[in-house]
Design a protein around this motif. Structure first.
Motif, mmCIF file in Angstrom:
data_model
loop_
_atom_site.group_PDB
_atom_site.id
_atom_site.type_symbol
_atom_site.label_atom_id
_atom_site.label_comp_id
_atom_site.label_asym_id
_atom_site.label_seq_id
_atom_site.Cartn_x
_atom_site.Cartn_y
_atom_site.Cartn_z
ATOM 1 N N ILE A 1 50.462 39.079 33.607
ATOM 2 C CA ILE A 1 49.584 39.187 32.285
ATOM 3 C C ILE A 1 48.335 38.477 32.661
ATOM 4 O O ILE A 1 48.369 37.259 33.013
ATOM 5 N N ASP A 2 47.327 39.057 32.626
ATOM 6 C CA ASP A 2 45.886 38.509 32.709
ATOM 7 C C ASP A 2 45.857 36.830 31.950
ATOM 8 O O ASP A 2 46.132 37.030 30.581
ATOM 9 N N SER A 3 45.383 36.169 32.705
ATOM 10 C CA SER A 3 45.249 34.778 32.197
ATOM 11 C C SER A 3 43.937 34.258 32.533
ATOM 12 O O SER A 3 43.457 34.521 33.420
ATOM 13 N N LYS A 4 43.471 33.319 31.641
ATOM 14 C CA LYS A 4 42.123 32.634 31.831
ATOM 15 C C LYS A 4 42.118 31.909 33.059
ATOM 16 O O LYS A 4 41.053 31.541 33.765
ATOM 17 N N SER A 5 43.241 31.135 33.312
ATOM 18 C CA SER A 5 43.409 30.122 34.281
ATOM 19 C C SER A 5 44.794 30.268 34.770
ATOM 20 O O SER A 5 45.829 30.263 34.476
ATOM 21 N N THR A 6 44.816 30.286 36.349
ATOM 22 C CA THR A 6 45.803 30.525 37.159
ATOM 23 C C THR A 6 45.476 29.573 38.287
ATOM 24 O O THR A 6 44.448 28.917 38.727
ATOM 25 N N VAL A 7 46.595 29.110 39.272
ATOM 26 C CA VAL A 7 46.658 28.321 40.131
ATOM 27 C C VAL A 7 45.708 28.876 41.278
ATOM 28 O O VAL A 7 44.922 27.810 41.624
ATOM 29 N N GLY A 8 45.740 30.123 41.393
ATOM 30 C CA GLY A 8 44.849 30.635 42.643
ATOM 31 C C GLY A 8 43.646 30.989 41.995
ATOM 32 O O GLY A 8 42.971 32.023 42.837
ATOM 33 N N ASN A 9 43.337 31.159 40.638
ATOM 34 C CA ASN A 9 42.202 31.929 40.057
ATOM 35 C C ASN A 9 41.958 33.382 40.495
ATOM 36 O O ASN A 9 41.169 33.890 40.960
ATOM 37 N N ILE A 10 43.396 34.082 40.442
ATOM 38 C CA ILE A 10 43.538 35.455 40.634
ATOM 39 C C ILE A 10 42.917 36.388 39.609
ATOM 40 O O ILE A 10 42.801 36.066 38.556
ATOM 41 N N GLY A 11 42.330 37.477 40.012
ATOM 42 C CA GLY A 11 41.565 38.299 39.097
ATOM 43 C C GLY A 11 42.809 39.226 38.695
ATOM 44 O O GLY A 11 43.942 39.096 38.548
ATOM 45 N N LYS A 12 42.434 40.268 37.712
ATOM 46 C CA LYS A 12 42.912 40.979 36.841
ATOM 47 C C LYS A 12 43.821 42.058 37.932
ATOM 48 O O LYS A 12 43.640 42.167 38.937
ATOM 49 N N CYS A 13 45.199 42.239 37.245
ATOM 50 C CA CYS A 13 46.081 42.990 38.146
ATOM 51 C C CYS A 13 45.494 44.379 37.755
ATOM 52 O O CYS A 13 45.390 45.101 36.744
ATOM 53 N N GLN A 14 45.395 45.415 38.956
ATOM 54 C CA GLN A 14 44.962 46.766 38.746
ATOM 55 C C GLN A 14 45.939 47.746 38.641
ATOM 56 O O GLN A 14 45.284 48.790 37.996
#
Length: 225
Positions: A195-208
């Motif tokens: 689920i898209d999150s504003k902040s993650t450990v690896g600053n990963i982008g949106k799931c396609q």
């Protein structure tokens, strides 16, 4: 020991994290993995703010309202205090569930032998070949041992994977599915679409893209979202 601050936060009320139970969630600070999709960077990189005694006082004040306590994080098995803490909660009549990445099988086995945990959720992060790149750790053998321990144990547990299309593909998911089958695990294998999150450990982008139920037909799999 009880004054040691290793808890980042407490979620006071949950009907989801401990199936069929009313629980509070205790978030242990720190983790030995760095999964880029993890949406708890403040817990992974943060320090404890709440002491174990404060948690015990909180649970005592809600006795009769809570069925149990969930140890989450972070990674709860990193701390030597986890075992006596679970013992103290059991003496209060609480059920104890732990969420773990499976990196500490010896602690897990000891807690099971002491009969101080009642349920476990364990993350299956990635197939063997991608485990280190996704988790930034080298704990696949430990995860494998933890899975063997849980399969032998006489308590309910679930296996779950978080899916992000930048990290795992359909081939990876099928490999993980086969691994689960060959391990002898007979429970439901849960897959959680990221689920898209504003902040993650690896600053990963949106799931396609999302993993679909039809892609996981070979065993009992539940897609949670």
């Amino acid at each position: 020991m009880w004054n040691k601050k290793i808890i980042y936060d407490i979620s006071p009320f949950s009907l989801i994290d401990f199936p069929d139970k009313v629980s509070c969630i205790v978030w242990f600070a720190g983790c030995n993995m760095r999964c880029s999709y993890c949406y708890n960077p403040e817990i992974v990189f943060g320090k404890g703010k709440i002491s174990l005694m404060e948690v015990l006082d909180f649970v005592i004040s809600r006795k009769g309202l809570l069925d149990g306590v969930v140890f989450s994080g972070g990674e709860c098995t990193l701390y030597k205090e986890t075992i006596p803490f679970a013992r103290a909660l059991k003496k209060l009549g609480m059920l104890v569930k732990i969420d773990t990445n499976g990196s500490n099988p010896d602690i897990l086995e000891k807690m099971l032998n002491l009969e101080i945990i009642d349920s476990v959720s364990m993350d299956f992060k990635a197939p063997r070949g991608k485990f280190e790149s996704i988790t930034k750790s080298n704990f696949f053998k430990e995860f494998e041992k933890s899975l063997e321990i849980l399969i032998r144990a006489d308590i309910p547990f679930e296996l779950r994977t978080t899916y992000h299309s930048d990290l795992l593909n359909d081939s990876d998911m099928m490999e993980m599915n086969e691994f689960v089958i060959n391990s002898g695990y007979e429970g439901t294998y849960f897959i959680q679409n990221y689920i898209d999150s504003k902040s993650t450990v690896g600053n990963i982008g949106k799931c396609q893209s999302k993993i679909l139920q039809k892609n996981m037909q070979k065993r009992k799999v539940v897609i949670r979202n």
